[in-house]
Design a protein around this motif. Structure first.
Motif, PDB file in Angstrom:
ATOM      1  N   GLU A  66      14.587  45.701  74.616  1.00 38.02           N
ATOM      2  CA  GLU A  66      15.183  45.014  75.768  1.00 38.02           C
ATOM      3  C   GLU A  66      16.550  45.608  76.057  1.00 38.02           C
ATOM      4  OE1 GLU A  66      14.310  42.737  78.188  1.00 38.02           O
ATOM      5  OE2 GLU A  66      16.352  43.089  78.877  1.00 38.02           O
ATOM      6  N   ASP A 107       5.878  45.989  80.669  1.00 36.55           N
ATOM      7  CA  ASP A 107       5.987  44.930  81.677  1.00 36.55           C
ATOM      8  C   ASP A 107       7.366  45.065  82.329  1.00 36.55           C
ATOM      9  OD1 ASP A 107       5.859  42.608  83.134  1.00 36.55           O
ATOM     10  OD2 ASP A 107       5.986  41.255  81.432  1.00 36.55           O
ATOM     11  N   LYS A 141       5.338  37.515  76.096  1.00 32.82           N
ATOM     12  CA  LYS A 141       4.198  38.362  75.720  1.00 32.82           C
ATOM     13  C   LYS A 141       4.398  38.902  74.312  1.00 32.82           C
ATOM     14  CE  LYS A 141       3.444  39.383  80.532  1.00 32.82           C
ATOM     15  NZ  LYS A 141       4.778  39.021  81.068  1.00 32.82           N
ATOM     16  N   ARG A 181      19.706  38.923  77.794  1.00 33.82           N
ATOM     17  CA  ARG A 181      18.261  38.679  77.708  1.00 33.82           C
ATOM     18  C   ARG A 181      17.734  39.025  76.318  1.00 33.82           C
ATOM     19  NH1 ARG A 181      15.502  37.531  82.336  1.00 33.82           N
ATOM     20  NH2 ARG A 181      13.611  38.651  81.736  1.00 33.82           N
ATOM     21  N   ASP A 184      17.657  50.912  75.734  1.00 32.57           N
ATOM     22  CA  ASP A 184      16.933  51.352  76.927  1.00 32.57           C
ATOM     23  C   ASP A 184      15.615  51.990  76.507  1.00 32.57           C
ATOM     24  OD1 ASP A 184      16.059  52.498  79.250  1.00 32.57           O
ATOM     25  OD2 ASP A 184      18.040  53.202  79.870  1.00 32.57           O
TER      26      ASP A 184
HETATM   27  C1  LIG Z   1       9.450  41.411  83.683  1.00 31.23           C
HETATM   28  S1  LIG Z   1      10.642  41.223  82.454  1.00 31.23           S
HETATM   29  C2  LIG Z   1       9.682  41.178  80.979  1.00 31.23           C
HETATM   30  C3  LIG Z   1       9.031  39.853  80.716  1.00 31.23           C
HETATM   31  C4  LIG Z   1       8.421  39.781  79.332  1.00 31.23           C
HETATM   32  N1  LIG Z   1       7.443  40.816  79.102  1.00 31.23           N
HETATM   33  C5  LIG Z   1       7.797  38.435  79.038  1.00 31.23           C
HETATM   34  O1  LIG Z   1       6.589  38.307  79.147  1.00 31.23           O
HETATM   35  O2  LIG Z   1       8.525  37.510  78.679  1.00 31.23           O
HETATM   36  C6  LIG Z   1      11.337  42.830  82.375  1.00 31.23           C
HETATM   37  C7  LIG Z   1      12.415  42.970  81.323  1.00 31.23           C
HETATM   38  O3  LIG Z   1      12.687  44.366  81.176  1.00 31.23           O
HETATM   39  C8  LIG Z   1      14.057  44.523  80.920  1.00 31.23           C
HETATM   40  N2  LIG Z   1      14.401  45.946  81.210  1.00 31.23           N
HETATM   41  C9  LIG Z   1      14.686  46.498  82.420  1.00 31.23           C
HETATM   42  N3  LIG Z   1      14.923  47.809  82.275  1.00 31.23           N
HETATM   43  C10 LIG Z   1      14.752  48.095  80.965  1.00 31.23           C
HETATM   44  C11 LIG Z   1      14.851  49.295  80.203  1.00 31.23           C
HETATM   45  N4  LIG Z   1      15.167  50.459  80.784  1.00 31.23           N
HETATM   46  N5  LIG Z   1      14.635  49.242  78.866  1.00 31.23           N
HETATM   47  C12 LIG Z   1      14.308  48.055  78.270  1.00 31.23           C
HETATM   48  N6  LIG Z   1      14.213  46.890  78.946  1.00 31.23           N
HETATM   49  C13 LIG Z   1      14.420  46.910  80.275  1.00 31.23           C
HETATM   50  C14 LIG Z   1      14.704  43.515  81.843  1.00 31.23           C
HETATM   51  O4  LIG Z   1      16.023  43.218  81.431  1.00 31.23           O
HETATM   52  C15 LIG Z   1      13.744  42.332  81.705  1.00 31.23           C
HETATM   53  O5  LIG Z   1      14.166  41.480  80.674  1.00 31.23           O
END
Ligand SMILES: C[S@@+](CC[C@H](N)C(=O)[O-])C[C@H]1O[C@@H](n2cnc3c(N)ncnc32)[C@H](O)[C@@H]1O
Length: 421
Positions: free
Chosen positions: A277, A323, A259, A282, A304
């Protein structure tokens, strides 16, 4: 100085005589490629089953198979999928014929793969390795165990029996999004049209639809970032957010970045995207996606999102795309999750869902405080939540009125009412 010892001359071992009974048979090309495909498939199956047993998000079957370490991707993919589809039968057969002894239990995924070939595969000769030899000797026992199971289940024949165990066949079209930073839609249509039946999606600009199971992983347009294989639901998010060139957008949870780079294309490379991220690996994947897309206006922020100070340095942000991590139920079919043992039983991992829901709640609350803090001067406030409610994959788009002191409360009220939080 110590003198080097003269190298001892060992007599060359004599080549083994062909009469030696322990000598392995020479394999022809088809046998060799089946032998290696079974081992590669067993490796993938091991990772998939382990992740599934722990209910941990591992890479999808497709991404494991398409990793560079797998040589025979087509055969490996087919073997993994077919073995998973028949896994419950294979396990029942192995158990009733009492085959998985402690030695082979340690390589059970390889045994499952070969057992699939023994019971349902094409007439491929089972040669090459000890595991093949082990099951070839037990072929009759396995087939008679299968016949008994068919009778016990009162199935008319083997096909009806297999149908009793089959997961639903979920076929969805294959969607690709044209990365307009590199290629225009008509050129993509023309190029893909040389090989596939392809048309424009009737709803989302820049999205093309191809037949289910179209294999594009090696296509030059994918490899050079001109198109991204991206589902329709996923492609909808940035399109609905509709960022304008020149905006500053915060993508709160962004890897692997589909996205994020879609936002960049819609903004025609103008303005700025801050892609946040948390996970280090990732974040690297996100950087790869950004590089592949050719977008020059994305700043990757490894950290975070929950620690972003609402009163902090993002005063120019006009939109947040949120997301957060979710159950993945929306992409389960694409990931082939319906083939996994945990999905073929009715067990719902409520603990995991609760954990995800708790994080999503926090992320939403934080996005709202950011929104009402640093989006203060903007009159286009959009918060996109994908898969907010894990079990039903609801997409929630909130487009509040221009900022005023009531907004946060109104918005919180709306969200609370809708989702019961
Ligand atoms: C559903 S995926 C996102 C997919 C992405 N929007 C796409 O379209 O390619 C959620 C992501 O949020 C990250 N994530 C989880 N907790 C987070 C946080 N507190 N801060 C930033 N990223 C976080 C996860 O590691 C994961 O890579």
């Amino acid at each position: 100085m110590a003198r080097n010892k003269a190298p001892s001359v060992k007599p060359k071992p004599k080549p083994k005589q062909t009469t030696d009974k322990s000598a392995k048979p020479r394999l022809n090309n088809a046998e060799r490629s089946a032998y290696f495909a079974r081992r590669e498939a067993a490796k993938v199956l091991h990772t998939v089953l382990q992740g599934d047993a722990k209910r941990q998000a591992v890479a999808s079957i497709k991404s494991l198979v398409y990793s560079p370490s797998i040589r025979n991707k087509k055969a490996t993919f087919a073997l993994v999928c077919q073995t998973l589809k028949h896994l419950r039968i294979i396990k029942d057969v192995l158990e009733s014929a009492n085959i998985l002894n402690s030695k082979w239990k340690r390589q059970e995924e390889l045994i499952y793969i070969i057992a699939y070939d023994v019971l349902f595969g094409k007439e491929i000769s089972l040669v090459g390795g000890d595991a093949e030899k082990f099951l070839a000797c037990r072929k009759d026992a396995m087939q008679s165990a299968l016949a008994k199971l068919v009778v016990r289940k009162k199935a008319k024949n083997i096909d009806d029996f297999i149908a009793l165990y089959q997961p639903p066949d979920i076929t969805k079209p294959c969607y690709v999004r044209v990365n307009t930073l590199k290629l225009d839609v008509d050129s993509a249509l023309h190029e893909l049209g040389k090989q596939f039946k392809v048309q424009k999606d009737d709803m989302i600009p820049h999205l093309l639809v191809l037949p289910p199971h179209t294999d594009l992983h090696n296509h030059s347009l994918v490899l050079n970032g001109s198109i991204f294989v991206q589902g329709k639901a996923s492609s909808m998010v940035a399109a609905v957010l509709d960022p304008k060139p020149g905006w500053e957008v915060l993508d709160a949870c962004s890897a692997p970045g589909n996205k994020t780079v879609h936002l960049a294309a819609l903004m025609k490379g103008k303005g700025k995207i801050i892609a946040c991220e948390l996970n280090k690996d990732r974040a690297k994947r996100l950087e790869d996606t950004v590089r592949l897309s050719g977008a020059a206006n994305i700043e990757v922020l490894h950290g975070d999102f929950l620690n972003i100070d609402p009163k902090g340095p993002f005063s120019k942000v006009s939109a947040i795309l949120l997301d957060p991590s979710c159950s993945g139920s929306g992409t389960a079919a694409q990931r082939l999750d319906h083939l996994l043992p945990s999905r073929t039983t009715d067990v719902v991992d409520t603990e995991r869902l609760n954990r995800l829901a708790a994080f999503q709640k926090k992320a939403l609350a934080h996005a709202l405080s950011c929104m009402f803090s640093f989006l203060i001067d903007s009159n286009t406030l959009i918060l996109q939540l994908l898969s907010w409610y894990p079990s039903c994959n609801l997409k929630l788009l909130i487009s509040p009125e221009p900022y005023n002191s009531q907004n946060e409360r109104v918005l919180r009220g709306r969200v609370s009412k809708k989702r019961g939080i």
